[in-house]
Every structure is written in C-alpha cells, then in structure tokens.
Design an enzyme around this catalytic site. Structure first.
Site, PDB file in Angstrom:
ATOM      1  N   HIS A  75       0.600   4.459   4.295  1.00  0.00           N
ATOM      2  CA  HIS A  75      -0.049   5.183   3.204  1.00  0.00           C
ATOM      3  C   HIS A  75       0.467   6.617   3.100  1.00  0.00           C
ATOM      4  CE1 HIS A  75      -3.830   2.377   3.031  1.00  0.00           C
ATOM      5  NE2 HIS A  75      -2.676   1.717   3.007  1.00  0.00           N
TER       6      HIS A  75
ATOM      7  N   SER B  45       0.809  -1.219   0.000  1.00  0.00           N
ATOM      8  CA  SER B  45       0.000   0.000   0.000  1.00  0.00           C
ATOM      9  C   SER B  45       0.841   1.267   0.000  1.00  0.00           C
ATOM     10  CB  SER B  45      -0.947   0.001   1.200  1.00  0.00           C
ATOM     11  OG  SER B  45      -1.786  -1.134   1.184  1.00  0.00           O
TER      12      SER B  45
END
Length: 293
Positions: A243, A197
């Site tokens: 993230h 991610s």
C-alpha cells in the site's frame, strides 16, 4: 500540514473579458477564463480558443485532437484502459477458482521460499521477477477482488480521462510494481503477497495530486485515503508495504505528469517513469543480492 491544506484559487481576470474576475484556468493553455468562456473538458474546463483550435482543419491530425491536462490525447472511451484492467483481474480470478492453489503458487509474490518440503527454492530472488507484476493481478478471496475493483472503477476513469491512456497505464503498472518492490525489499522472504492494492493506492495518490493541481476540494479524497490507511495498519493480513509503496510511486509519477513544463512535457513525464522503473529494479537487485549472497 502543508501537504493537506487546500490553497485558495488565484483570482485573476478572464483573458477574453478583462472586467470579469475568475479563479479558473483553461486546462490546456492555462489562461484564466470566466464562466461564460468555460467549456467542460474531461477534467476541468477549456477556453473557446483551445476548443476551436482542436477542431479546426489544415493541421496534422495530432494537432487537431484536444489534449488532457497531462498532454495525452482525449479518447472517445475514457474508461477503456480501466475496463481492460478490470477484465484482466477478473480473468485471473476465474483462473484461480478453476485451478486453485496451483495458479496462486505460480503467480504469487514472495522473495524466496521452498516450494515443497525439501523441494527447490524459488521466488523473485531466484530470478522469477515476473511475480512482481503477476501478483498485482492475482486475488484469492471474493471480498479482496471486490474491494480492489471497486476502488479501480471509482478512481480509474477520472485519472484515465485526465492523463490519457498511455500515461494512465504507466501510472497503474508502476504503482503496482512499486508496491511489490517495497514488499520484496522489506518483508520476510517467505511472506506471500498478492492483490492490486498497491496499484489502487497509487491511484489514490495520483487523484490527490491531480485534485490539488486543479484546485479542487481535496477533503473527500484525503478522508477516503485516511480511512484506507487505518485499515492498512489495523487489519491483520494486509501488506502495508504494498500500500505505501504504491501510494508513494503513484503520487510521484502523477506529480511529474501534471506539473511537467509544457515545452518539455513528454521528456519529463516519461523520464520520471523510466527513473522510477530503474529505482524499482535497483531495489530488487539489492534485495536479491542480500538473499542469495
């Protein structure tokens, strides 16, 4: 906000047809070109002179090959690196299915944790720095790898075509490392983290920077990024650190790549990558000292 406002293309006149207004420039020489002079490139358009100069003879091979907006060599297969990254992620996932928890325990990211009750303490703080990168290719659930690989396949090829293979690979790996480093720096030392991610969010940031550089409509990518950020902070079990770290690193590296001055392009680009890597290492050293002192 200024960072989200789409600027209007600067209207000039085509360098080959001075009587024609245009808002498009050649991605190689940046001279304004009208629709009759636009020749589609991997990203944006090139002018006839650049295309002709790239295919002529009597020059060194490197000078003959057309360049991307970031100065990379235009490759035949513009998805090659993306395919390789997909293959590595898939191979590691198959390994997880076969070996189960053993491979996950060996590759997952955590700062400092006890391997077993009363067992040895291990983690990044104990010198297992490989976990910062190995965890980027590690997935445990099918939905997790499916979502990340869908994002990679959607965002990767346009960036690979725009940046070139080496620059794109650097962007992906540094984004993944940036997400891992921020996770290591601010998370609980025993908190496990895994998945691509961080690297995928780096591609989000890079895509936004590239689209702004090309004066494209940024609304689609900003909406998609906003949706993913909502999930990041509302869906339980998601590492927001990975993230945000990947997003910041990807955007900064991409900005250096597409805005570097032509005369010092390689120096600025690779200098930015080296500087980011040093910053990541410094953050990990500081966190290691905090956990082991």
């Amino acid at each position: 906000m200024e960072g989200q406002r789409q600027s209007e293309p600067r209207v000039t006149h085509c360098y080959r047809h001075p009587d024609r207004e245009t808002g498009i420039s050649c991605v190689r020489c940046e001279r304004p070109i009208c629709p009759d002079c636009m020749i589609p490139a991997s990203v944006g358009f090139q002018c006839p002179d650049c295309v002709k100069g790239g295919s002529g003879t009597g020059h060194p091979p490197s000078a003959n090959r057309p360049r991307t907006i970031a100065g990379g060599v235009v490759a035949g297969d513009r998805r090659l690196v993306t395919k390789i990254l997909l293959g590595i992620n898939a191979a590691v996932f198959i390994g997880v299915l076969i070996s189960g928890e053993r491979l996950i325990n060996d590759l997952v990211l955590f700062g400092q944790a006890v391997a077993e009750p009363y067992g040895p303490v291990e983690g990044v703080a104990q010198g297992q720095w490989y976990r910062l990168l190995s965890s980027v290719f590690l997935h445990q659930e099918i939905w997790h790898i499916a979502m990340n690989m869908l994002g990679l396949w959607f965002l990767g090829p346009p960036l690979e075509a725009a940046l070139g293979r080496l620059r794109y690979t650097s962007l992906y790996l540094l984004s993944g490392l940036g997400g891992s480093a921020l996770t290591f720096f601010v998370s609980s030392p025993g908190q496990a983290s895994l998945g691509a991610s961080g690297a995928i969010f780096g591609l989000f940031g890079a895509t936004a920077v590239l689209m702004r550089r090309m004066n494209y409509d940024m609304r689609p990518i900003l909406i998609l990024l906003a949706i993913n950020l909502v999930f990041t902070f509302t869906w339980e079990g998601i590492s927001w650190q990975a993230h945000i770290g990947g997003l910041a690193v990807g955007a900064l590296i991409a900005y250096a790549m597409v805005h570097a001055p032509r005369k010092r392009r390689a120096l600025v680009q690779y200098g930015a990558c080296a500087g980011m890597l040093l910053l990541i290492i410094a953050a990990c050293v500081v966190r290691t000292l905090q956990l082991t002192s």
